[in-house]
Design a protein around this motif. Structure first.
Motif, short mmCIF file in Angstrom:
data_model
loop_
_atom_site.label_atom_id
_atom_site.label_comp_id
_atom_site.label_asym_id
_atom_site.label_seq_id
_atom_site.Cartn_x
_atom_site.Cartn_y
_atom_site.Cartn_z
N THR A 616 62.46 61.97 11.66
CA THR A 616 62.47 61.36 10.32
C THR A 616 62.78 62.41 9.24
O THR A 616 63.46 62.12 8.26
N LYS A 617 62.31 63.64 9.46
CA LYS A 617 62.59 64.71 8.48
C LYS A 617 64.08 65.04 8.49
O LYS A 617 64.71 65.18 7.43
N ARG A 618 64.66 65.14 9.70
CA ARG A 618 66.08 65.46 9.83
C ARG A 618 66.94 64.34 9.20
O ARG A 618 67.93 64.59 8.53
N GLU A 619 66.54 63.10 9.44
CA GLU A 619 67.33 61.96 8.94
C GLU A 619 67.02 61.63 7.48
O GLU A 619 67.70 60.81 6.87
N ARG A 620 65.95 62.24 6.96
CA ARG A 620 65.42 61.90 5.62
C ARG A 620 65.14 60.41 5.53
O ARG A 620 65.53 59.71 4.59
N SER A 621 64.47 59.92 6.59
CA SER A 621 64.15 58.49 6.64
C SER A 621 62.66 58.31 6.88
O SER A 621 61.98 59.23 7.33
N LYS A 622 62.16 57.12 6.58
CA LYS A 622 60.75 56.83 6.84
C LYS A 622 60.56 56.33 8.27
O LYS A 622 59.54 56.56 8.89
N VAL A 623 61.56 55.59 8.77
CA VAL A 623 61.53 55.05 10.13
C VAL A 623 62.79 55.55 10.85
O VAL A 623 63.89 55.47 10.28
N PRO A 624 62.68 56.08 12.09
CA PRO A 624 63.87 56.60 12.78
C PRO A 624 65.02 55.58 12.83
O PRO A 624 64.78 54.38 13.02
N TYR A 625 66.24 56.09 12.67
CA TYR A 625 67.46 55.27 12.66
C TYR A 625 67.55 54.40 13.92
O TYR A 625 67.88 53.21 13.84
N ILE A 626 67.22 54.98 15.08
CA ILE A 626 67.31 54.23 16.35
C ILE A 626 66.40 53.01 16.33
O ILE A 626 66.78 51.93 16.79
N VAL A 627 65.22 53.15 15.74
CA VAL A 627 64.27 52.03 15.69
C VAL A 627 64.81 50.94 14.77
O VAL A 627 64.83 49.76 15.11
N ARG A 628 65.30 51.37 13.59
CA ARG A 628 65.80 50.39 12.62
C ARG A 628 67.00 49.61 13.19
O ARG A 628 67.07 48.40 13.06
N GLN A 629 67.93 50.33 13.84
CA GLN A 629 69.15 49.68 14.33
C GLN A 629 68.85 48.71 15.49
O GLN A 629 69.40 47.60 15.53
N CYS A 630 67.99 49.13 16.41
CA CYS A 630 67.66 48.25 17.55
C CYS A 630 66.92 47.01 17.07
O CYS A 630 67.21 45.89 17.51
N VAL A 631 65.97 47.19 16.16
CA VAL A 631 65.21 46.06 15.61
C VAL A 631 66.15 45.09 14.90
O VAL A 631 66.07 43.87 15.08
N GLU A 632 67.07 45.65 14.09
CA GLU A 632 68.01 44.81 13.34
C GLU A 632 68.88 43.97 14.29
O GLU A 632 69.09 42.78 14.06
N GLU A 633 69.34 44.60 15.37
CA GLU A 633 70.22 43.90 16.32
C GLU A 633 69.44 42.80 17.06
O GLU A 633 69.96 41.70 17.27
N VAL A 634 68.20 43.11 17.46
CA VAL A 634 67.38 42.10 18.15
C VAL A 634 67.11 40.92 17.22
O VAL A 634 67.18 39.76 17.63
N GLU A 635 66.81 41.21 15.96
CA GLU A 635 66.52 40.12 15.02
C GLU A 635 67.77 39.31 14.69
O GLU A 635 67.70 38.13 14.39
N LYS A 636 68.94 39.97 14.78
CA LYS A 636 70.20 39.29 14.46
C LYS A 636 70.59 38.31 15.57
O LYS A 636 70.95 37.17 15.32
N ARG A 637 70.48 38.76 16.86
CA ARG A 637 71.01 37.88 17.91
C ARG A 637 70.15 37.81 19.18
O ARG A 637 70.57 37.22 20.18
N GLY A 638 68.93 38.40 19.13
CA GLY A 638 68.11 38.36 20.35
C GLY A 638 66.74 37.73 20.16
O GLY A 638 65.97 37.61 21.11
N ILE A 639 66.45 37.31 18.93
CA ILE A 639 65.08 36.85 18.64
C ILE A 639 64.77 35.52 19.35
O ILE A 639 63.62 35.17 19.56
N GLU A 640 65.83 34.79 19.74
CA GLU A 640 65.61 33.52 20.46
C GLU A 640 65.93 33.65 21.95
O GLU A 640 65.93 32.67 22.69
#
Length: 822
Positions: A616-640
């Protein structure tokens, strides 16, 4: 054995927790006190500083719940005085006798708890590590006799209140809306509660002080002056509960039937029948010309078992409804996942306790008691876990419904019946004597002797495998014509089979080549099943029971998981034959302790195996990029997606995504959009699993284990929120982000079949498992590691998933957390 014969009285509700805390005491190595016959706690090593801090949390939570309880008793007493005043007038609302029956012992209970609260409150508010309050709990326990009187009168009090409500409008209005004061620090000044609900509070409370005593003892050093006093208070409380328990006497009856022998038995087994909207365990017998459904009867001594016939269908009259046929019978509702998980937890804890008793050469009576309790829980799990419908019609009109745990089992029964139906069969009616003779022969002829629960196994039988089975489904041959083909994998768990993985559909072929690898978690498993299906895309073929399109089983096969063959580091390739079809697969097994080791990454430039704070320090993010992207993709087309996070993704796809994230590949978003959703879900799980230390940290792991084991809800709330607050910010923010995502996934449970409990089972160990297994309590076997640690890890995550939304800012702002839920 019949569940409907064991009606649960209201007192059972009072006592349902008793075995839990008796069991927990046993986990601490409990002997039986000489001459007392009831368990009591023995010395437990408590680290002074940590133990006393936990003591304060337990007491703070208990004090908050005592305040609420006293307010509830006050609300109950409030109408008593005006009612008594009118009783002597010409227009009484209630008679003196009715008032005394309804409010029996409430005043005494109120005074006991008010005195206890007034003495305990200053001790907790002006906290001192040497403060003593054992004498207060000892006095509270010594006054439990008043609860015995209340419990004995409770049923009459409720009946009287109900009759008075029906005959008197004034009393009905009073009893429907009693005002309960909120806690001092609460925003709500009052809440409205019914009299019936308040009258139940003392019944509910009767076990509370015992649970708190158990928690306090667990976190009180042996040399503390409170220790013997709390021990004595616990002994009194348990003896009190045991004395009530003895009043409950379940009665069982048996029917004797004459024995005889006719016809040949082809197949038999225990199935769950849905009858009159409830589940019944039946022993089903398939003879050469008749299907007979029986229930097993037992005498009180457990000997001379016999069967009672519930119904039979001559095979000439038996027909299977097509899946798409509309059924008049009601929908089958699955049993709540959290209750199944609770049963598994109890079974696992009991298994461990039995092993300890055997290792310590404990009393055979104690072992038998534990085995009996384990059997009861396993029986309930077996009864309530199956969900796959299997319907049978008698062509003369009656329809029957069984629930099975797997498609494999349903297919076996259907095929066995259809094979017999190819012969020239005649319809018939059995006379009562013939039916008795046939039912009597069932006991002698049966091939399945015991209900399939582990407590029925001999001690020298294999306990099964605990860990991870890696399976590659390579290819299949032997299909006569092109079809759309896929395979599913099932393994046994707690006496029933569960579907664990599914290959992709290979379109329009006679030689599918999947080459897909899956990682399957084993929980005492002994068998692996592979089923091959033809995918059906015809939307008219929908099963009315579960709204799913029915696919055709092309073949099925089963292999035993022999520990010596499977437990090698190398892949073992095999072929399974099914109805002329051959499926080639490879497998290897990794024990849980080996597969769960966290290995830090040697290069810190990637994200897998690297501390979350570094990423998170390297990315200057609060939540790691990998977590955000995987969650976003699951919510977009895998939540059902059915089984999202539970169904394994293809291992090669997951490794490709891992490499892309580690290399910060610029095409990562394109890869994600093209990738199978189960692989993306698997990548997210792998990220958390490979963190060098768990998201909820190694340092806090013992405290999470202690916090979730607290019996008192208010103390547990206090402790669990305090622990979240203690996490490093990157860990806490990521955890809260994931928590909200998993809650959104569970909102789609009717479609994706993933409840909060399923998700907690998948993610609990991933987020909590420590990096060093050896640092924990010494356990006797792989089964113990699974039962103690994994189930507790699941419960920790489940606690937070079931909790109302937790905000980072509010959590950091609050220093002490009190629950108003008693």
């Amino acid at each position: 054995m019949e569940e409907e014969e064991e009606a649960i009285g209201f007192l059972d509700k009072v006592l349902e927790d008793e075995d839990v805390f008796l069991l927990e005491e046993c986990e601490l190595g409990t002997p039986t006190s000489p001459g007392s016959g009831s368990p009591f706690l023995v010395a437990v090593k408590v680290e002074a500083g940590k133990g006393l801090e936990m003591r304060k949390l337990v007491l703070s939570g208990f004090l908050a719940s005592e305040e609420i309880y006293i307010n509830q008793l006050e609300a109950l007493l409030l109408p008593m005085k005006p009612l008594k005043a009118t009783a002597t007038t010409s227009q009484p609302v209630l008679t003196i006798q009715q008032i005394e029956t309804i409010f029996y012992k409430i005043q005494d209970i109120y005074e006991i708890h008010k005195e206890f609260y007034d003495n305990l409150c200053p001790k907790v508010q002006q906290w001192d590590s040497q403060v003593t309050m054992g004498h207060l709990f000892q006095k509270l326990a010594s006054q439990l006799g008043v609860y015995k009187a209340f419990v004995d009168n409770y049923k009459v009090a409720l009946e009287t209140a109900e009759k008075c409500s029906q005959s008197n409008n004034q009393f009905q209005k009073i009893s429907e809306e009693l005002k309960v004061k909120g806690p001092k620090d609460s925003k709500d000044s009052h809440t409205s509660v019914t009299m019936e609900a308040l009258l139940y509070k003392p019944i509910d409370r009767v076990t509370r002080s015992t649970l708190v005593l158990h928690d306090l003892l667990k976190h009180t050093p042996v040399d503390h002056p409170d220790y013997p006093l709390l021990q004595d208070a616990l002994r009194i409380s348990q003896n009190f509960l045991s004395s009530i328990n003895e009043d409950i006497d379940p009665r069982r009856t048996a029917v004797t039937t004459p024995k005889g022998e006719t016809r040949q038995l082809v197949k038999d087994g225990f199935l769950v029948e849905v009858s009159e909207s409830s589940r019944k365990l039946r022993h089903v017998f398939l003879f050469t010309d008749v299907l007979l459904c029986a229930k097993l009867k037992k005498t009180s001594a457990g000997k001379h078992q016999q069967y009672d016939c519930k119904w039979y269908i001559p095979l000439a009259d038996l027909v299977f409804p097509s899946p798409e046929e509309s059924e008049a019978s009601p929908q089958v509702h699955p049993f709540p996942d959290h209750e199944l998980e609770d049963m598994k937890m109890k079974i696992s804890a009991l298994k461990s306790e039995i092993q300890k008793e055997k290792a310590n050469k404990g009393q055979s009576r104690a072992i038998e008691r534990l085995k009996k309790k384990m059997f009861e829980n396993e029986f309930l799990l077996l009864l309530n876990s199956p969900t796959i419908p299997f319907r049978i019609h008698n062509r003369n009109g009656k329809s029957y419904l069984f629930l099975l745990s797997s498609d494999y089992e349903r297919s076996e029964w259907r095929e066995a019946i259809q094979k017999l139906q190819k012969k020239d069969l005649q319809a018939f009616v059995l006379s009562s004597v013939e039916l008795q003779v046939l039912t009597g022969s069932c006991f002698k002829l049966r091939t399945v002797h015991n209900i399939p629960v582990t407590s029925n196994k001999d001690d020298d039988e294999s306990p099964g495998l605990y860990g991870f089975l890696h399976v590659i489904v390579h290819s299949a041959k032997g299909f006569k014509q092109s079809a759309n083909l896929y395979c599913t994998l099932e393994v046994d768990s707690f006496g029933y089979f569960v579907s664990k993985a599914k290959t992709r559909v290979f379109r329009d072929t006679t030689e599918p080549k999947w080459d897909e690898e899956f990682e399957i978690e084993l929980e005492g498993s002994q068998s692996l099943r592979i089923l091959c299906y033809e995918k059906c895309y015809d939307k008219t073929k929908v099963n009315k029971d579960n709204n799913e399109i029915v696919d055709k089983i092309m073949g099925k096969g089963q292999i035993q998981l022999d520990p010596q063959t499977v437990e090698t580091k190398n892949w073992h390739t095999d072929v399974i034959e099914m109805n002329g079809i051959k499926v080639e697969f490879s497998m290897k097994f990794t024990s849980r302790d080996m597969s769960l080791k966290r290995t830090p990454s040697k290069k810190q430039t990637g994200v897998f195996g690297v501390k979350i704070s570094v990423v998170t320090k390297r990315e200057r993010s609060k939540v790691p990029y990998i977590v955000r992207q995987c969650v976003e993709e699951v919510e977009k087309r895998g939540i059902e997606e059915v089984g999202i996070y539970r169904i394994s993704g293809v291992a090669t796809d997951i490794q490709a995504l891992k490499a892309a994230f580690d290399a910060n590949n610029k095409d990562i978003l394109l890869m994600l959009s093209d990738m199978d959703i189960n692989a993306i879900a698997g990548t997210l799980k792998l990220y958390f699993r490979e963190l060098p230390e768990p998201l909820l940290t190694d340092r806090l792991y013992p405290a999470f284990m202690e916090g979730i084991a607290l019996s008192d809800p208010a103390a547990k709330e206090n402790c669990m929120m305090h622990l979240l607050r203690t996490l490093p910010d990157p860990n806490l923010i990521t955890f809260l982000f994931l928590l909200e995502h998993l809650k959104r996934v569970a909102e789609k449970e009717p479609i994706n079949k993933m409840s909060l409990h399923n998700l907690a089972t998948v993610f609990g160990p991933t987020l909590l498992r420590p990096s060093e297994v050896e640092s924990k309590v010494h356990l006797t076997s792989a089964a113990d590691i699974w039962s103690h640690d994994v189930m507790a890890q699941v419960q920790v995550l489940l606690y937070y998933l079931q909790h109302p939304p937790i905000s980072f800012a509010e959590l950091k702002r609050n220093t002490l957390y009190f629950s108003t839920d008693v």
